[in-house]
Scaffold this motif. Structure first.
Motif, PDB file in Angstrom:
ATOM      1  N   ARG A 142     120.059  78.514  17.153  1.00  0.00           N
ATOM      2  CA  ARG A 142     119.008  79.178  17.925  1.00  0.00           C
ATOM      3  C   ARG A 142     119.601  79.774  19.191  1.00  0.00           C
ATOM      4  O   ARG A 142     120.275  79.100  19.954  1.00  0.00           O
ATOM      5  N   LYS A 143     119.316  81.049  19.417  1.00  0.00           N
ATOM      6  CA  LYS A 143     119.922  81.769  20.535  1.00  0.00           C
ATOM      7  C   LYS A 143     119.250  81.452  21.872  1.00  0.00           C
ATOM      8  O   LYS A 143     119.902  81.377  22.890  1.00  0.00           O
ATOM      9  N   GLY A 187     118.410  72.575  14.930  1.00  0.00           N
ATOM     10  CA  GLY A 187     117.783  73.083  16.146  1.00  0.00           C
ATOM     11  C   GLY A 187     118.290  72.515  17.452  1.00  0.00           C
ATOM     12  O   GLY A 187     117.757  72.838  18.513  1.00  0.00           O
ATOM     13  N   LEU A 188     119.319  71.653  17.416  1.00  0.00           N
ATOM     14  CA  LEU A 188     119.851  71.089  18.650  1.00  0.00           C
ATOM     15  C   LEU A 188     120.882  72.021  19.278  1.00  0.00           C
ATOM     16  O   LEU A 188     121.520  72.815  18.589  1.00  0.00           O
ATOM     17  N   LYS A 189     121.048  71.897  20.591  1.00  0.00           N
ATOM     18  CA  LYS A 189     122.152  72.570  21.241  1.00  0.00           C
ATOM     19  C   LYS A 189     123.451  71.893  20.826  1.00  0.00           C
ATOM     20  O   LYS A 189     123.476  70.723  20.459  1.00  0.00           O
ATOM     21  N   HIS A 190     124.543  72.653  20.926  1.00  0.00           N
ATOM     22  CA  HIS A 190     125.836  72.110  20.517  1.00  0.00           C
ATOM     23  C   HIS A 190     126.178  70.839  21.288  1.00  0.00           C
ATOM     24  O   HIS A 190     126.683  69.874  20.715  1.00  0.00           O
ATOM     25  N   ARG A 191     125.919  70.806  22.596  1.00  0.00           N
ATOM     26  CA  ARG A 191     126.282  69.634  23.396  1.00  0.00           C
ATOM     27  C   ARG A 191     125.449  68.417  22.995  1.00  0.00           C
ATOM     28  O   ARG A 191     125.965  67.305  22.890  1.00  0.00           O
ATOM     29  N   ALA A 192     124.148  68.615  22.767  1.00  0.00           N
ATOM     30  CA  ALA A 192     123.293  67.496  22.363  1.00  0.00           C
ATOM     31  C   ALA A 192     123.741  66.947  21.007  1.00  0.00           C
ATOM     32  O   ALA A 192     123.794  65.729  20.800  1.00  0.00           O
ATOM     33  N   ALA A 193     124.078  67.856  20.082  1.00  0.00           N
ATOM     34  CA  ALA A 193     124.553  67.428  18.758  1.00  0.00           C
ATOM     35  C   ALA A 193     125.875  66.676  18.877  1.00  0.00           C
ATOM     36  O   ALA A 193     126.102  65.685  18.176  1.00  0.00           O
ATOM     37  N   ALA A 194     126.755  67.131  19.777  1.00  0.00           N
ATOM     38  CA  ALA A 194     128.045  66.462  19.966  1.00  0.00           C
ATOM     39  C   ALA A 194     127.858  65.067  20.565  1.00  0.00           C
ATOM     40  O   ALA A 194     128.487  64.105  20.125  1.00  0.00           O
ATOM     41  N   ASP A 195     126.992  64.958  21.566  1.00  0.00           N
ATOM     42  CA  ASP A 195     126.741  63.649  22.168  1.00  0.00           C
ATOM     43  C   ASP A 195     126.239  62.649  21.130  1.00  0.00           C
ATOM     44  O   ASP A 195     126.696  61.500  21.071  1.00  0.00           O
ATOM     45  N   PHE A 196     125.287  63.079  20.296  1.00  0.00           N
ATOM     46  CA  PHE A 196     124.741  62.185  19.276  1.00  0.00           C
ATOM     47  C   PHE A 196     125.806  61.823  18.246  1.00  0.00           C
ATOM     48  O   PHE A 196     125.882  60.680  17.782  1.00  0.00           O
TER      49      PHE A 196
END
Length: 277
Positions: A142-143, A187-196
């Motif tokens: 998502r942009k 639908g997550l931002k890259h940083r949120a996905a990386a943290d999880f």
């Protein structure tokens, strides 16, 4: 232990630390550096000792994640800072939900994976397939996404990310590559996905590596302890640096550079192993 053996331990720890938690496949890199250049199995004189060493350096990498995410991990078990009433907070149950698919499939197919999937050919497939998944995730991201964080993950997203993590059971696919891609596609931002992704890695990797470590305690003879200690410390230091650097960059550079690197790595492996050129 001589200087060369300790250098090999340091170098293998470096490779493990730098590649375990970024989406480039530590398996592919260890094949190149160890199987082709350092020959740790021949150096150590035993496949069991070589396998034990890989467990030890993986534990060093896991410790780095624990240090980086220590405040968050404390919150998950109820010992950290309390959240404000009415606000979202990632819970331990979110992490458990994400772990369920890989735990079940890993338990059911462990013997099949160990017997049939650890080869150069399967790693090549994993590297390339994982790269295309990452490219696809970047394309579909998502942009104009809100400034969400790991605390906005739902149970549905956690479970589906866990399904993507199952792809990492295929050697070369990369746990972080598959789960970050899955998070972005959901639908997550890259940083949120990386943290999880990193938080999920702690219990599943600690459980698997810890069990293997306990089973191999008889290998820890006095003459081998310096070799294991150097590898562990090297993996910890370089994993800590790698994680900090990756988390600072992932929001800006996304997954595409890592996908391109994986494809290049696959080509190098194919050329070296199969004399394509």
């Amino acid at each position: 232990m001589n200087i060369w053996e300790l250098f090999v331990a340091m170098l293998l720890g470096l490779v493990e630390g730098l590649t375990e938690f970024v989406p480039v496949s530590s398996t592919g890199h260890l094949i190149i550096v160890d199987d082709m250049l350092l020959k740790s199995q021949e150096l150590l004189g035993s496949q069991e000792i070589a396998n034990t060493f890989k467990v030890v350096i993986q534990l060093g990498s896991i410790l780095a994640v624990v240090i980086v995410f220590w405040p968050r991990l404390l919150q998950l078990i109820g010992l950290g800072e309390k959240s404000e009433p009415g606000t979202n907070r990632l819970k331990l149950t979110h992490v458990i939900t994400g772990l369920i698919p890989a735990i079940i499939l890993g338990f059911l197919f462990e013997d099949v994976i160990d017997t049939y999937l650890f080869s150069v050919e399967t790693v090549l497939i994993g590297l390339v397939a994982g790269a295309f998944l990452m490219i696809f995730a970047d394309k579909k991201a998502r942009k104009h996404i809100e400034d969400d964080s790991i605390d906005d993950i739902t149970y549905k997203q956690a479970f589906l990310i866990g399904l993507f993590q199952c792809l990492a059971l295929w050697p070369g696919f990369s746990r972080s590559g598959s789960t970050i891609s899955g998070g972005v596609l959901l639908g997550l931002k890259h940083r949120a996905a990386a943290d999880f992704t990193f938080i999920m890695a702690v219990p599943i990797m600690l459980g698997a590596s810890g069990l293997s470590f306990i089973k191999k305690l008889d290998v820890f003879t006095p003459d081998m302890i310096p070799f294991f200690a150097v590898g562990f410390l090297s993996a910890f230091i370089f994993a800590w640096l790698s994680i900090r650097f990756f988390l600072a960059l992932i929001g800006r550079i996304k997954l595409l550079p890592f996908a391109i690197y994986r494809i290049v790595l696959a080509i190098v492996l194919a050329v070296i192993y199969f004399n394509i050129i």
